[in-house]
Design a protein around this motif. Sequence first.
Motif, PDB file in Angstrom:
ATOM      1  N   ARG A  69      39.964 -16.527  61.694  1.00  0.00           N
ATOM      2  CA  ARG A  69      38.566 -16.523  62.144  1.00  0.00           C
ATOM      3  C   ARG A  69      38.183 -17.807  62.870  1.00  0.00           C
ATOM      4  O   ARG A  69      37.119 -17.876  63.485  1.00  0.00           O
ATOM      5  CB  ARG A  69      37.641 -16.302  60.941  1.00  0.00           C
ATOM      6  CG  ARG A  69      37.809 -14.935  60.276  1.00  0.00           C
ATOM      7  CD  ARG A  69      36.668 -14.654  59.308  1.00  0.00           C
ATOM      8  NE  ARG A  69      36.687 -15.555  58.170  1.00  0.00           N
ATOM      9  CZ  ARG A  69      37.336 -15.322  57.019  1.00  0.00           C
ATOM     10  NH1 ARG A  69      38.022 -14.194  56.887  1.00  0.00           N
ATOM     11  NH2 ARG A  69      37.313 -16.184  56.038  1.00  0.00           N
ATOM     12  N   ILE A  70      39.016 -18.836  62.772  1.00  0.00           N
ATOM     13  CA  ILE A  70      38.754 -20.094  63.471  1.00  0.00           C
ATOM     14  C   ILE A  70      39.582 -20.072  64.745  1.00  0.00           C
ATOM     15  O   ILE A  70      40.759 -20.436  64.763  1.00  0.00           O
ATOM     16  CB  ILE A  70      39.122 -21.306  62.597  1.00  0.00           C
ATOM     17  CG1 ILE A  70      38.421 -21.238  61.251  1.00  0.00           C
ATOM     18  CG2 ILE A  70      38.766 -22.605  63.305  1.00  0.00           C
ATOM     19  CD1 ILE A  70      38.870 -22.299  60.266  1.00  0.00           C
ATOM     20  N   ILE A  71      38.975 -19.622  65.851  1.00  0.00           N
ATOM     21  CA  ILE A  71      39.768 -19.331  67.042  1.00  0.00           C
ATOM     22  C   ILE A  71      40.088 -20.567  67.883  1.00  0.00           C
ATOM     23  O   ILE A  71      41.010 -20.539  68.694  1.00  0.00           O
ATOM     24  CB  ILE A  71      39.044 -18.289  67.918  1.00  0.00           C
ATOM     25  CG1 ILE A  71      37.689 -18.829  68.415  1.00  0.00           C
ATOM     26  CG2 ILE A  71      38.877 -16.984  67.172  1.00  0.00           C
ATOM     27  CD1 ILE A  71      36.999 -17.918  69.402  1.00  0.00           C
ATOM     28  N   SER A  72      39.357 -21.644  67.695  1.00  0.00           N
ATOM     29  CA  SER A  72      39.461 -22.760  68.643  1.00  0.00           C
ATOM     30  C   SER A  72      40.450 -23.843  68.239  1.00  0.00           C
ATOM     31  O   SER A  72      40.938 -24.581  69.105  1.00  0.00           O
ATOM     32  CB  SER A  72      38.088 -23.398  68.850  1.00  0.00           C
ATOM     33  OG  SER A  72      37.578 -23.908  67.635  1.00  0.00           O
ATOM     34  N   VAL A  73      40.755 -23.975  66.970  1.00  0.00           N
ATOM     35  CA  VAL A  73      41.675 -25.015  66.511  1.00  0.00           C
ATOM     36  C   VAL A  73      42.559 -24.462  65.397  1.00  0.00           C
ATOM     37  O   VAL A  73      42.178 -23.524  64.703  1.00  0.00           O
ATOM     38  CB  VAL A  73      40.911 -26.262  65.994  1.00  0.00           C
ATOM     39  CG1 VAL A  73      40.309 -27.049  67.141  1.00  0.00           C
ATOM     40  CG2 VAL A  73      39.862 -25.919  64.961  1.00  0.00           C
ATOM     41  N   PRO A  74      43.732 -25.101  65.227  1.00  0.00           N
ATOM     42  CA  PRO A  74      44.264 -26.174  66.063  1.00  0.00           C
ATOM     43  C   PRO A  74      44.748 -25.653  67.415  1.00  0.00           C
ATOM     44  O   PRO A  74      45.147 -24.497  67.536  1.00  0.00           O
ATOM     45  CB  PRO A  74      45.433 -26.710  65.237  1.00  0.00           C
ATOM     46  CG  PRO A  74      45.896 -25.521  64.441  1.00  0.00           C
ATOM     47  CD  PRO A  74      44.643 -24.752  64.118  1.00  0.00           C
TER      48      PRO A  74
ATOM     49  N   ARG B  53      52.829 -26.727  77.649  1.00  0.00           N
ATOM     50  CA  ARG B  53      52.133 -25.453  77.799  1.00  0.00           C
ATOM     51  C   ARG B  53      51.280 -25.313  76.545  1.00  0.00           C
ATOM     52  O   ARG B  53      51.806 -25.351  75.435  1.00  0.00           O
ATOM     53  CB  ARG B  53      53.112 -24.288  77.938  1.00  0.00           C
ATOM     54  CG  ARG B  53      53.963 -24.365  79.209  1.00  0.00           C
ATOM     55  CD  ARG B  53      53.098 -24.283  80.448  1.00  0.00           C
ATOM     56  NE  ARG B  53      53.842 -24.281  81.702  1.00  0.00           N
ATOM     57  CZ  ARG B  53      54.032 -25.345  82.450  1.00  0.00           C
ATOM     58  NH1 ARG B  53      53.569 -26.541  82.053  1.00  0.00           N
ATOM     59  NH2 ARG B  53      54.674 -25.262  83.596  1.00  0.00           N
ATOM     60  N   MET B  54      49.971 -25.179  76.733  1.00  0.00           N
ATOM     61  CA  MET B  54      49.066 -25.188  75.587  1.00  0.00           C
ATOM     62  C   MET B  54      48.319 -23.873  75.452  1.00  0.00           C
ATOM     63  O   MET B  54      47.962 -23.246  76.458  1.00  0.00           O
ATOM     64  CB  MET B  54      48.093 -26.354  75.676  1.00  0.00           C
ATOM     65  CG  MET B  54      48.721 -27.693  75.368  1.00  0.00           C
ATOM     66  SD  MET B  54      47.504 -28.950  74.926  1.00  0.00           S
ATOM     67  CE  MET B  54      48.577 -30.186  74.206  1.00  0.00           C
ATOM     68  N   MET B  55      48.092 -23.509  74.216  1.00  0.00           N
ATOM     69  CA  MET B  55      47.311 -22.318  73.894  1.00  0.00           C
ATOM     70  C   MET B  55      45.898 -22.750  73.515  1.00  0.00           C
ATOM     71  O   MET B  55      45.700 -23.736  72.800  1.00  0.00           O
ATOM     72  CB  MET B  55      47.936 -21.565  72.728  1.00  0.00           C
ATOM     73  CG  MET B  55      49.339 -21.057  72.998  1.00  0.00           C
ATOM     74  SD  MET B  55      49.399 -19.727  74.218  1.00  0.00           S
ATOM     75  CE  MET B  55      48.579 -18.410  73.310  1.00  0.00           C
ATOM     76  N   SER B  56      44.914 -22.000  74.002  1.00  0.00           N
ATOM     77  CA  SER B  56      43.512 -22.277  73.695  1.00  0.00           C
ATOM     78  C   SER B  56      42.816 -20.967  73.391  1.00  0.00           C
ATOM     79  O   SER B  56      42.753 -20.077  74.244  1.00  0.00           O
ATOM     80  CB  SER B  56      42.840 -22.987  74.870  1.00  0.00           C
ATOM     81  OG  SER B  56      41.469 -23.205  74.610  1.00  0.00           O
ATOM     82  N   SER B  57      42.321 -20.834  72.171  1.00  0.00           N
ATOM     83  CA  SER B  57      41.615 -19.624  71.732  1.00  0.00           C
ATOM     84  C   SER B  57      42.442 -18.377  72.002  1.00  0.00           C
ATOM     85  O   SER B  57      41.928 -17.362  72.487  1.00  0.00           O
ATOM     86  CB  SER B  57      40.246 -19.529  72.413  1.00  0.00           C
ATOM     87  OG  SER B  57      39.455 -20.643  72.076  1.00  0.00           O
TER      88      SER B  57
END
Length: 384
Positions: A259-264, A293-297
């Motif tokens: 449910r915490i989509i933004s972190v880590p 290469r980074m993942m975000s949400s």
Amino acid sequence: MALRAIRAVFMRGGTSKALIFRAGDLPADRADWAPIFLAAMGSPDPAMRQLDGMGGGVSSLSKCCVVGPPSRPDADVDYTFAQVAIDRPEVDYASNCGNMSSAIGPFAVDEGLVAPPAGNEAVVRIHNTNTGKIIVARFPMEDGRAAVTGDLAIDGVAGTGAPIRLDFTDPGGAGTGRLLPTGNLTDRLDVPGLGPLRVTLIDAANPCVLVAAADLGMTATETPAAMERDTALIAGIEALRRAASVRMGLAADLEAAARIISVPKVGILAPPADAPVLSGAVQTAASVDILARMMSSGQPHRAVPLTGALCLAVACRLPGTVAHDLVRPGEATDPVRVGHPSGAILVAAGVSSGPDGPRVSHATVFRTARRLFQGEVLHVGPRV
């Protein structure tokens, strides 16, 4: 219900865009903000296009910011960031957006929330309420307003703009209270489908989990589109993110972590190598110090989350981390050139040793920003 209007400014900050609201124009109870933000962005949209709102169908374009009077004496304004989910009716306040942080100082001056300086440079101390940290923004002024035109080019954004220097002061422990939430430079995470992984769990500006691309069968030269097509890879990275969230103390269990989509943020790293960028050019190995290469949400970022780049720069200067093992050797004070799908970003971090372990005095980066639209955003609901 009738359409209701709330004044807002639509701004680009770095490689992100967001609607920025004045705190006084929103309901006093933050619980009432979510329906407004969801309607404004056009979420939830199962088609991932957000055609019924201002969002752009990717995480870096589905954001809202709220700016108001400061709640602490060492700040000029308070700034709250909201990550708006695209396909779900969720608004996440768990992290900050570094890219949109670059728009907050110019917004505050241009809106009269902060008095314009007597000279040609403005300095705005921004209290990010998501992390409880201070960000100092410095930018040029022109005719009493924040300058827009300038010579600074940032990869991922066409053209040039006025430089905005962002100093994230004492960024360690922004989300967890500790630079190294587990006390370790590396940890082992057992992730279903991926097996045991050696990772660095680090929290500077935002919590991040860093992993070697080779351990995921990747090279960190992949394009975001190629990553998205590999649904098994995306599912595995999300499982890694959730496991890291629990180990870092951000969530009590895997269900809560979902449910915490933004972190880590998830950083997938490799040593310098030639790599394609979204413009069609080839980025040479000599032009970067590390590939990311980074993942975000839940999505592969088209560039790099700014707070993720800051966190990575800190890790690069900490011997024993996954990042330090992969970065081009350099002095502790050298800035780090992070290669990403749109090009590269230069990030500096002040890392030192202390009696209680490593400490980060600051992390610095330069961005540009631009006001794109000002007016009123419409939502369906009760009058604010």
